[in-house]
Design a protein around this motif. Structure first.
Motif, PDB file in Angstrom:
ATOM      1  N   LEU A   1       0.808  -1.217   0.000  1.00  0.00           N
ATOM      2  CA  LEU A   1       0.000   0.000   0.000  1.00  0.00           C
ATOM      3  C   LEU A   1       0.838   1.263   0.000  1.00  0.00           C
ATOM      4  O   LEU A   1       0.743   2.086  -0.902  1.00  0.00           O
ATOM      5  CB  LEU A   1      -0.946   0.008   1.199  1.00  0.00           C
ATOM      6  N   GLY A   2       1.650   1.457   1.024  1.00  0.00           N
ATOM      7  CA  GLY A   2       2.439   2.672   1.060  1.00  0.00           C
ATOM      8  C   GLY A   2       2.813   3.084   2.465  1.00  0.00           C
ATOM      9  O   GLY A   2       2.358   2.500   3.455  1.00  0.00           O
ATOM     10  N   THR A   3       3.639   4.108   2.544  1.00  0.00           N
ATOM     11  CA  THR A   3       4.177   4.520   3.823  1.00  0.00           C
ATOM     12  C   THR A   3       4.681   5.949   3.748  1.00  0.00           C
ATOM     13  O   THR A   3       5.206   6.370   2.707  1.00  0.00           O
ATOM     14  CB  THR A   3       5.342   3.601   4.234  1.00  0.00           C
ATOM     15  N   PRO A   4       4.514   6.719   4.820  1.00  0.00           N
ATOM     16  CA  PRO A   4       5.158   8.033   4.865  1.00  0.00           C
ATOM     17  C   PRO A   4       6.663   7.858   5.050  1.00  0.00           C
ATOM     18  O   PRO A   4       7.125   6.811   5.494  1.00  0.00           O
ATOM     19  CB  PRO A   4       4.516   8.691   6.089  1.00  0.00           C
TER      20      PRO A   4
ATOM     21  N   SER B   1       8.914   2.953   8.373  1.00  0.00           N
ATOM     22  CA  SER B   1       7.758   2.261   8.925  1.00  0.00           C
ATOM     23  C   SER B   1       7.972   0.755   8.858  1.00  0.00           C
ATOM     24  O   SER B   1       8.701   0.250   7.986  1.00  0.00           O
ATOM     25  CB  SER B   1       6.498   2.629   8.149  1.00  0.00           C
ATOM     26  N   PRO B   2       7.332   0.006   9.745  1.00  0.00           N
ATOM     27  CA  PRO B   2       7.443  -1.453   9.696  1.00  0.00           C
ATOM     28  C   PRO B   2       6.995  -2.048   8.370  1.00  0.00           C
ATOM     29  O   PRO B   2       7.529  -3.062   7.926  1.00  0.00           O
ATOM     30  CB  PRO B   2       6.540  -1.913  10.850  1.00  0.00           C
ATOM     31  N   LEU B   3       6.008  -1.422   7.718  1.00  0.00           N
ATOM     32  CA  LEU B   3       5.538  -1.945   6.437  1.00  0.00           C
ATOM     33  C   LEU B   3       6.665  -1.954   5.409  1.00  0.00           C
ATOM     34  O   LEU B   3       6.813  -2.900   4.629  1.00  0.00           O
ATOM     35  CB  LEU B   3       4.364  -1.120   5.920  1.00  0.00           C
ATOM     36  N   LYS B   4       7.469  -0.907   5.404  1.00  0.00           N
ATOM     37  CA  LYS B   4       8.597  -0.860   4.467  1.00  0.00           C
ATOM     38  C   LYS B   4       9.637  -1.913   4.838  1.00  0.00           C
ATOM     39  O   LYS B   4      10.172  -2.612   3.959  1.00  0.00           O
ATOM     40  CB  LYS B   4       9.227   0.534   4.466  1.00  0.00           C
ATOM     41  N   THR B   5       9.919  -2.061   6.112  1.00  0.00           N
ATOM     42  CA  THR B   5      10.896  -3.051   6.562  1.00  0.00           C
ATOM     43  C   THR B   5      10.478  -4.456   6.147  1.00  0.00           C
ATOM     44  O   THR B   5      11.281  -5.240   5.615  1.00  0.00           O
ATOM     45  CB  THR B   5      11.055  -2.996   8.096  1.00  0.00           C
ATOM     46  N   VAL B   6       9.215  -4.782   6.394  1.00  0.00           N
ATOM     47  CA  VAL B   6       8.730  -6.133   6.115  1.00  0.00           C
ATOM     48  C   VAL B   6       8.644  -6.394   4.617  1.00  0.00           C
ATOM     49  O   VAL B   6       9.029  -7.466   4.140  1.00  0.00           O
ATOM     50  CB  VAL B   6       7.359  -6.366   6.787  1.00  0.00           C
ATOM     51  N   THR B   7       8.141  -5.423   3.855  1.00  0.00           N
ATOM     52  CA  THR B   7       7.998  -5.634   2.411  1.00  0.00           C
ATOM     53  C   THR B   7       9.360  -5.866   1.769  1.00  0.00           C
ATOM     54  O   THR B   7       9.505  -6.713   0.878  1.00  0.00           O
ATOM     55  CB  THR B   7       7.281  -4.454   1.754  1.00  0.00           C
ATOM     56  N   ARG B   8      10.364  -5.118   2.198  1.00  0.00           N
ATOM     57  CA  ARG B   8      11.717  -5.339   1.696  1.00  0.00           C
ATOM     58  C   ARG B   8      12.178  -6.765   2.008  1.00  0.00           C
ATOM     59  O   ARG B   8      12.738  -7.463   1.149  1.00  0.00           O
ATOM     60  CB  ARG B   8      12.688  -4.341   2.316  1.00  0.00           C
TER      61      ARG B   8
ATOM     62  N   ARG C   1       2.497   1.629  -3.502  1.00  0.00           N
ATOM     63  CA  ARG C   1       1.540   2.374  -4.319  1.00  0.00           C
ATOM     64  C   ARG C   1       1.589   3.861  -3.981  1.00  0.00           C
ATOM     65  O   ARG C   1       1.482   4.718  -4.874  1.00  0.00           O
ATOM     66  CB  ARG C   1       0.117   1.815  -4.105  1.00  0.00           C
ATOM     67  N   TYR C   2       1.710   4.175  -2.694  1.00  0.00           N
ATOM     68  CA  TYR C   2       1.808   5.564  -2.253  1.00  0.00           C
ATOM     69  C   TYR C   2       3.120   5.731  -1.499  1.00  0.00           C
ATOM     70  O   TYR C   2       3.465   4.901  -0.655  1.00  0.00           O
ATOM     71  CB  TYR C   2       0.634   5.936  -1.339  1.00  0.00           C
ATOM     72  N   GLY C   3       3.833   6.791  -1.776  1.00  0.00           N
ATOM     73  CA  GLY C   3       5.108   7.004  -1.108  1.00  0.00           C
ATOM     74  C   GLY C   3       6.248   6.321  -1.855  1.00  0.00           C
ATOM     75  O   GLY C   3       6.171   6.041  -3.041  1.00  0.00           O
ATOM     76  N   GLN C   4       7.317   6.045  -1.109  1.00  0.00           N
ATOM     77  CA  GLN C   4       8.536   5.493  -1.698  1.00  0.00           C
ATOM     78  C   GLN C   4       8.870   4.119  -1.104  1.00  0.00           C
ATOM     79  O   GLN C   4       8.559   3.864   0.045  1.00  0.00           O
ATOM     80  CB  GLN C   4       9.711   6.451  -1.435  1.00  0.00           C
ATOM     81  N   PRO C   5       9.514   3.250  -1.898  1.00  0.00           N
ATOM     82  CA  PRO C   5       9.905   3.400  -3.297  1.00  0.00           C
ATOM     83  C   PRO C   5       8.679   3.300  -4.208  1.00  0.00           C
ATOM     84  O   PRO C   5       7.801   2.469  -3.990  1.00  0.00           O
ATOM     85  CB  PRO C   5      10.874   2.239  -3.536  1.00  0.00           C
ATOM     86  N   ALA C   6       8.636   4.137  -5.226  1.00  0.00           N
ATOM     87  CA  ALA C   6       7.471   4.256  -6.080  1.00  0.00           C
ATOM     88  C   ALA C   6       7.426   3.154  -7.133  1.00  0.00           C
ATOM     89  O   ALA C   6       8.454   2.565  -7.500  1.00  0.00           O
ATOM     90  CB  ALA C   6       7.452   5.626  -6.751  1.00  0.00           C
ATOM     91  N   VAL C   7       6.231   2.900  -7.640  1.00  0.00           N
ATOM     92  CA  VAL C   7       6.007   1.817  -8.600  1.00  0.00           C
ATOM     93  C   VAL C   7       6.677   2.094  -9.944  1.00  0.00           C
ATOM     94  O   VAL C   7       7.349   1.221 -10.516  1.00  0.00           O
ATOM     95  CB  VAL C   7       4.493   1.586  -8.798  1.00  0.00           C
TER      96      VAL C   7
END
Length: 379
Positions: free
Chosen positions: A43-46, A106-113, A138-144
């Motif tokens: 989804l995305g992350t600030p 954010s944890p979402l970025k950590t986990v997705t990586r 989808r929103y924020g970085q890294p972008a699609v």
């Protein structure tokens, strides 16, 4: 017999042609080795928890007409005049409470990586360097868009888009794919593209969920009375307009209950994260946990099968807000079962699903190479 000899001879001629080195003119531009790309999208992350970082992220997210299906003339004054004035501070506080300070993300970025790295390792063990895995938000970085360009530059002339949402919704899966297609519209030489379908009822996904429940409960000093599967909510009007998300969530909960083999009623489902005055999908998670506590179900476990990775909706909303609502209504023991994240069960399932959806792109190429090598040896 004549036809058989003809086709055998023609095949031998084609194999011989394939085995010959291909010469290029001296001034031919560099050509990358042909590869297959896989792009995991969440989804995305600030980028930070301060007011302006949160405002930028929320504006991108809440400006998406796939997410907010309200006419722009009505929605934009509300968004820019009220929501983007008040909500960034509130959301920033929630993100700050679960922020990965070590990586400053954010944890979402950590986990997705970590998921992408795990899937890449699994596929490399099966296919070498012929499959390239990347990830984006989808929103924020890294972008699609830049992620698709990176894959193309690495020689990927075929790309599999993988929105990491088990249950399809236009607000998640569709908008992630939309963003990828926008990038394709800017490209002179587009790669071929496929998309991974919803996997809400895939046996491997249900099995991984069930095993996470059993593993978590085995480590407790008590047995929960109820397992509540909490999914992200949607306005009910989206269901009325044909979004299948609600049905997919209910099916996931049902299949999980069947796999666990528990008595009827011990696994329930609900929907969280609503805002505004409109009716959303029911039952609501906060109201459900209050009702459970008042009905004497004072020990519950909550799982979030609609999220592929832990994020602010699970680590902050469920573990703090939902827990507080349950305890205030008379609950005694509350436990949250983490998302599948980058657990090996999940990573292997994701890699298996990717490989299935790459059928004919990787398997076919491997089969042709094996056949060509065999023919060359026996000739």
């Amino acid at each position: 017999m004549g036809s058989a000899r003809y086709y055998a001879a023609r095949r031998d001629m084609e194999v011989t042609d394939i085995m010959q080195p291909i010469s290029k003119p001296a001034d031919h531009p560099p050509v990358s080795a042909r590869r297959v790309g896989v792009l995991l999208m969440n989804l995305g992350t600030p980028e930070a928890t301060d007011y302006w970082s949160m405002r930028r992220y929320l504006k991108e997210f809440l400006s998406d007409p796939r997410v907010i299906e309200v006419p722009k003339a009505v929605w934009w004054p509300v968004l820019n005049g009220i929501i983007l004035t008040v909500r960034p501070g509130k959301s920033g506080h929630a993100y700050k409470s679960i922020w990965n300070e070590e990586r400053n993300e954010s944890p979402l970025k950590t986990v997705t990586r970590a998921q992408a790295e795990g899937v890449a390792a699994a596929l490399a063990a099966r296919h070498g360097d012929s499959v390239v895995v990347d990830w984006a938000m989808r929103y924020g970085q890294p972008a699609v868009g830049p992620a698709i360009q990176r894959l193309k530059e690495q020689g990927c002339d075929r790309i599999l888009l993988f929105p990491l949402y088990p249950q399809y919704s236009a607000t998640t899966t569709a908008t992630a794919n939309d963003q990828a297609f926008r990038q394709l519209m800017t490209m002179r030489w587009q790669p071929a593209v496929r998309t991974v379908p919803a996997y809400h009822d895939e046996p491997g996904y249900i099995e991984a969920l069930a095993r996470s429940v059993v593993r978590h409960i085995a480590a407790l000093d008590h047995t929960p009375d109820v397992l509540l599967a909490s999914f992200h909510g949607l306005p009910k009007v989206y269901l009325d307009r044909g979004d299948p998300y609600h049905c997919f969530c209910v099916k996931t909960a049902r299949l999980l209950a069947e796999r666990l083999g528990w008595e009827p009623g011990r696994v329930q489902y609900s929907f969280q994260s609503r805002f505004g005055k409109a009716e959303w999908l029911k039952p609501y998670t906060d109201k459900t946990v209050e009702e459970l506590a008042r009905a004497g179900k004072t020990k519950i476990a909550v799982i979030a099968p609609g999220f592929s990775a832990d994020c602010v909706e699970t680590l902050e909303e469920i573990q703090f807000q939902v827990k507080d609502a349950f305890m205030a209504a008379g609950g005694e023991r509350f436990t949250y079962i983490p998302c599948l994240n980058d657990h090996p069960d999940h990573v292997i399932f994701l890699a298996d699903l990717v490989e299935r959806e790459l059928g004919g792109w990787v398997d076919g190429a491997g089969a042709r190479a094996a056949r060509d090598a065999e023919d060359h040896v026996t000739a």
